[in-house]
Design an enzyme around this catalytic site. Structure first.
Site, PDB file in Angstrom:
ATOM      1  N   LYS A 627       0.856  -1.166   0.000  1.00 33.88           N
ATOM      2  CA  LYS A 627       0.000   0.000   0.000  1.00 33.88           C
ATOM      3  C   LYS A 627       0.897   1.221   0.000  1.00 33.88           C
ATOM      4  O   LYS A 627       1.790   1.351   0.821  1.00 33.88           O
ATOM      5  CB  LYS A 627      -0.878   0.007   1.236  1.00 33.88           C
ATOM      6  CG  LYS A 627      -1.672   1.275   1.358  1.00 33.88           C
ATOM      7  CD  LYS A 627      -2.591   1.208   2.549  1.00 33.88           C
ATOM      8  CE  LYS A 627      -3.034   2.599   2.926  1.00 33.88           C
ATOM      9  NZ  LYS A 627      -3.820   2.586   4.133  1.00 33.88           N
ATOM     10  N   ASP A 725     -12.238   3.353  11.337  1.00 30.93           N
ATOM     11  CA  ASP A 725     -12.608   3.505   9.927  1.00 30.93           C
ATOM     12  C   ASP A 725     -13.082   2.171   9.358  1.00 30.93           C
ATOM     13  O   ASP A 725     -12.640   1.753   8.293  1.00 30.93           O
ATOM     14  CB  ASP A 725     -11.407   4.056   9.138  1.00 30.93           C
ATOM     15  CG  ASP A 725     -11.835   4.625   7.785  1.00 30.93           C
ATOM     16  OD1 ASP A 725     -13.062   4.728   7.547  1.00 30.93           O
ATOM     17  OD2 ASP A 725     -10.957   4.951   6.980  1.00 30.93           O
TER      18      ASP A 725
END
Ligand SMILES: *[C@@H]1O[C@H](CO)[C@@H](O)[C@H](O)[C@H]1NC(C)=O
Ligand SMILES: *[C@@H]1O[C@H](CO)[C@@H](O)[C@H](O)[C@H]1NC(C)=O
Ligand SMILES: *[C@@H]1O[C@H](CO)[C@@H](O)[C@H](O)[C@H]1NC(C)=O
Ligand SMILES: *[C@@H]1O[C@H](CO)[C@@H](O)[C@H](O)[C@H]1NC(C)=O
Ligand SMILES: *[C@@H]1O[C@H](CO)[C@@H](O)[C@H](O)[C@H]1NC(C)=O
Ligand SMILES: *[C@@H]1O[C@H](CO)[C@@H](O)[C@H](O)[C@H]1NC(C)=O
Ligand SMILES: *[C@@H]1O[C@H](CO)[C@@H](O)[C@H](O)[C@H]1NC(C)=O
Ligand SMILES: *[C@@H]1O[C@H](CO)[C@@H](O)[C@H](O)[C@H]1NC(C)=O
Ligand SMILES: *[C@@H]1O[C@H](CO)[C@@H](O)[C@H](O)[C@H]1NC(C)=O
Ligand SMILES: *[C@@H]1O[C@H](CO)[C@@H](O)[C@H](O)[C@H]1NC(C)=O
Length: 874
Positions: A627, A725
């Protein structure tokens, strides 16, 4: 079989009344509507059903009728803001049950409430009601439950409450009531629960309370009650919990407590109780929690306590107990917490304590304990906290401590421990606090300390450690306090210490350190307290404000731009050249590696532009994912990057994505993850073909996986981690469609000593409503998001505004079950349908507005794992 019978009965009676009267008495309905008109928030969606054109008995939220008259009113937790002044006290003569708890009712309780003579249950808890408890409440002689807890009520408890002979529950806790406890409460002989804690009650506890033979729960804690604990408490033979802590009780603990065989919890801490601990407490075989700390108890710990075999928590700390620790305590195999600190206990630590396999927290500090530390303590492998400070312990740290791999805090300071720190301690990688100061330890500081990645306090001061400070300490990136003072350390201060970006207190004084203070200390912005005195240091003082007030005396000679010091001379060209060369040697390989890496990712970028934010590069074995945090302002935020690393390096769970490593660079930062083959849940759910492959069982399994992951983060991680989140984009699926929670970019570690307030973050549509007005992060924020996500998984898409409807419905019967299902999948039958209904209910309960009223992830994961039918199906 009770439930169906009652259900049938209700159905039948409903049916019956339909044939007799079809509408609730118009006067009752109009009267309630008049009250409703006074609410400060008119468009309360729940009470929208309360209108003149609908039938109160059939269509109104929270109303149950009997024979066409309003019998029960339950509008708990619906967000009503208003007062009780216009409540129709005279118009509801058949009202038996009223629950208005968890709203925002303010003002006083009107005396007219005493007119509803039919009332049996009255619950006004968790509102903002103020003023006194009206004496007229005592006219409600049918009352069985009176709950006024968690308001702002003041003044005395009316002695007339003694008239309410049918009361079984009385809860006035968490108010500002003062005066004494009325003797007449002893007349309420049916009482099972008496809750008066957290008020300002004073005076003695009336011995008449001993008449309450059916009492199971007595909580008088957090008041200013005084005098002795009445012996008559020993008559409450059905008592299960006795909470008297945080008062001013004096005198002895009555031995009669030993009669209360059903007791599971006693708290008498924070009083002024004296005398010895009654041996009869050992008769309480069901006792789980015994809290007697912070009193003036003396004499020995009765060995009879070893008979209370179900004890899980025992806190006798901060008293004046003497004698040795009874060996019988080793029989308490359920014990999780044993606190005996701050007494005058002597003799050795019984090696048999190693048999208490369930101990999590053992505190023996500040006593007069002697002898060596028994190696058997190493068998207590669940131990997370071990506190042995300020005793007279001798001998070495047992190498068996290496088995305590769960240990988070180890404090042995202020004893006479000698020898080296054993190599075996390298496995204690969860340590957050290590305090071995004030002992006689010697040898070098082991380099394995650098593996204690969670350490934030390291104190090895006042020992005889020699040789160099290991540079590996620079790897403990969270370190806040580092104290190595008063040892025999020499060599230079390792430049690696300047990687300790969170370091606030640094004490290296009274050693033999030489050379210069590394210049890079300039960049340690957290640094506050620096003590380097009495070494052989020299050279420039780093340009950091913490050095302005630093203790630097007793060294060879510093120079710098500070008052009292010589300005520094320019370094000679010779040293500059030397330094340059050194920098080049270090930099070349690093730059080379970075260039290679960036070229690699640059190429990958060009081929793979599907996801603008995260780039998942697949190497051909398909085994890792990378990522890349974008170079835009928000994503290069080093804090968010470090958060993700911190959160992830500490945890291993089959439903949480594995972090293999990371690399950070000025423009880009990369995280190297385990690769989740199927990608994100959101991309699968939006894909027609892929979503059909994700059948009901797989979806249930994904919901379970996310639930387990969150429960693990909230419950089993220390400090707990709140993800903040949770959304379908952040749940990945592996090749077997198992859920992997990912993206910890804004995760928050809930450290008890820091504020948990942060800026609003998270994904729109999943963020808990309270975060809009309080920025306090709690695990309950994740619970809300979990609810949204679970419903999304079942529906196949985010429910949008429909969430609010679900949040406010007590049963899902209000909504069509089929509306909540993904139409792309076949309609579920039988057990599967039951399971989905169960999950929808569970998920809806996560959506309630009051965070406190949501279930915990632990509860949810327990419910999910015990879904009997699912196991059968799978
Ligand atoms: C009433 O509803 C409107 C629109 O639904 C909303 O904007 C307003 O804030 C609500 N007022 C109150 C007091 O809840
Ligand atoms: C509760 O009522 C008091 C007055 O009794 C008021 O000052 C306070 O703001 C109210 N609190 C809330 C949360 O409504
Ligand atoms: C108290 O309860 C009993 C039994 O439930 C009932 O018979 C009696 O009428 C009640 N007392 C009052 C004053 O309502
Ligand atoms: C109770 O508190 C009120 C003020 O709220 C005060 O006037 C009164 O004296 C107090 N009573 C006692 C017994 O402390
Ligand atoms: C106490 O409880 C028992 C069993 O529920 C009941 O039979 C008895 O009447 C109760 N005692 C009082 C004083 O209510
Ligand atoms: C204790 O609890 C049990 C079961 O709940 C009950 O049968 C018993 O009457 C209670 N009282 C005593 C004194 O054991
Ligand atoms: C101890 O606790 C267990 C489970 O909590 C229970 O089954 C057992 O009966 C308890 N022992 C005693 C003596 O009450
Ligand atoms: C501590 O224990 C020693 C014996 O080990 C004893 O001589 C001494 O008096 C004790 N001190 C206190 C304060 O109890
Ligand atoms: C060290 O322990 C002794 C008793 O063993 C105690 O008197 C003293 O206060 C302790 N010192 C510190 C700094 O805790
Ligand atoms: C010396 O200190 C002053 C004020 O504290 C600062 O403005 C100046 O830049 C410093 N000079 C050096 C060489 O650090």
């Amino acid at each position: 079989m009770m439930v169906p019978t009652i259900f049938f009965f209700l159905q039948f009676s409903t049916l019956l009344y339909f044939f007799t009267v079809s509408f609730a008495s118009i006067e009752e309905a109009t009267a309630l509507l008049k009250w409703k008109a006074t609410f400060h928030n008119q468009n309360n969606s729940l009470l929208a059903s309360w209108t003149l054109i609908t039938d109160a008995c059939r269509d109104w939220y929270g109303i149950i009728c009997f024979n066409g008259r309003i019998n029960r009113l339950n509008i708990a937790n619906v967000g009503v803001t208003g007062t009780l002044y216009d409540f129709p006290f005279s118009s509801l003569p058949f009202l038996e049950y009223v629950d208005l708890s968890m709203n925002q009712l303010s003002g006083t309780i009107p005396p007219e409430l005493g007119k509803i003579k039919s009332l049996e249950v009255l619950t006004l808890g968790s509102n903002n009601l103020s003023g006194p408890i009206p004496i007229t409440l005592c006219d409600l002689t049918k009352l069985e439950i009176l709950n006024l807890y968690s308001n702002q009520l003041s003044g005395p408890i009316p002695s007339e409450l003694g008239n309410l002979k049918n009361l079984t529950g009385l809860a006035l806790s968490d108010n500002q009531l003062n005066g004494s406890i009325p003797i007449t409460l002893g007349d309420l002989i049916k009482l099972k629960v008496l809750n008066l804690y957290s008020n300002q009650l004073s005076g003695p506890v009336p011995s008449e309370l001993g008449n309450l033979e059916n009492l199971t729960y007595l909580a008088l804690s957090d008041n200013q009650l005084s005098g002795s604990i009445p012996i008559s408490v020993g008559d409450l033979t059905n008592l299960k919990r006795l909470y008297l802590h945080s008062n001013q009780f004096s005198g002895p603990i009555p031995g009669e407590l030993g009669n209360l065989k059903n007791l599971t919890g006693i708290t008498l801490s924070y009083n002024q109780l004296s005398g010895s601990i009654p041996i009869t407490l050992g008769d309480l075989t069901k006792l789980k929690r015994l809290y007697l700390s912070s009193n003036q108890l003396s004499g020995p710990i009765p060995s009879e306590l070893g008979n209370s075999k179900n004890l899980t928590d025992m806190d006798l700390s901060a008293n004046q107990l003497t004698g040795s620790i009874p060996i019988s305590l080793a029989q308490l195999t359920e014990l999780k917490k044993l606190y005996l600190s701050s007494n005058q206990l002597s003799g050795p630590i019984p090696s048999d304590l190693g048999k208490c396999k369930n101990l999590i927290d053992l505190r023996l500090g500040r006593n007069n304990i002697s002898g060596s530390i028994p190696p058997e303590i190493g068998n207590v492998q669940r131990l997370q906290g071990l506190f042995l400070s300020s005793n007279h312990l001798i001998g070495q740290i047992p190498k068996e401590f290496g088995k305590l791999t769960s240990l988070v805090k180890l404090t042995v300071q202020n004893n006479s421990i000698s020898g080296n720190i054993p190599e075996e301690l390298r496995s204690l990688t969860k340590l957050e606090t290590l305090d071995l100061s004030n002992n006689r330890l010697n040898g070098s500081i082991p380099t394995c300390i650098g593996d204690f990645m969670h350490l934030f306090q390291l104190n090895l001061s006042n020992n005889k450690f020699g040789q160099k400070i290991p540079k590996e300490i620079g790897r403990i990136t969270h370190l806040i306090v580092l104290d190595l003072s008063h040892n025999l350390l020499d060599g230079e201060i390792p430049v690696q210490l300047t990687s300790l970006l969170d370091l606030s207190n640094l004490n290296l004084s009274h050693n033999g350190l030489s050379g210069c203070i590394p210049e890079k200390f300039e960049s340690l912005t957290s640094l506050q307290d620096v003590v380097l005195s009495y070494n052989e240091l020299e050279g420039p003082i780093p340009n950091n404000k913490a050095f302005i007030n630093a203790s630097l005396e007793g060294n060879k000679g510093f120079c710098g731009n500070l008052t009292g010091f010589q300005p520094c001379e320019k370094p000679s060209s010779h040293t500059i050249a030397k330094r340059r060369k050194l920098i080049l040697i270090i930099l070349l390989p690093v730059v080379g590696a970075l260039v290679l890496l960036c070229v690699l990712f640059g190429v990958l970028f060009m081929f793979d532009k599907r996801r603008p934010k995260d780039v998942e590069s697949r190497n051909d074995d398909g085994t890792i994912a990378v990522k890349r945090l974008h170079s835009s302002v928000e994503n290069t935020n080093p804090k968010s990057f470090m958060n993700e690393i911190r959160a992830l390096t500490g945890i291993k769970h089959r439903n949480i994505v594995n972090l293999y490593g990371y690399c950070s660079h000025a423009q880009h930062s990369f995280l190297v993850y385990e690769y989740a083959e199927r990608g994100s849940l959101s991309s699968i759910l939006t894909n027609e073909t892929e979503s059909k492959k994700l059948d009901w069982l797989k979806r249930v399994n994904i919901i379970k996986g996310v639930g387990f992951a969150l429960s693990y983060m909230h419950q089993d991680c220390s400090p707990p981690i709140v993800h903040r989140d949770i959304s379908s984009s952040n749940v990945l699926l592996d090749s077997k469609d198992e859920a992997r929670v990912s993206d910890f970019g804004i995760a928050k570690l809930l450290r008890p000593d820091s504020s948990n307030c942060t800026a609003l973050a998270g994904t729109y549509g999943y963020v808990a409503p309270e975060l809009a007005y309080t920025l306090k992060v709690t695990p309950m924020c994740d619970v809300y998001s979990f609810g949204v996500l679970a419903l999304e998984i079942i529906k196949g898409k985010h429910l949008g505004e429909y969430i609010t409807v679900l949040a406010n419905s007590t049963t899902i019967d209000h909504v069509q079950f089929s509306d909540l299902l993904d139409e792309r999948l076949p309609y579920p039958e039988d057990e599967l349908k039951e399971v989905l209904v169960f999950i929808i209910k569970l998920a809806s309960s996560c959506l309630v507005e009051t965070p406190k009223s949501r279930p915990t992830m632990q509860f949810i994961s327990h419910k999910l794992s015990t879904m009997f039918h699912v196991h059968q199906l799978m």
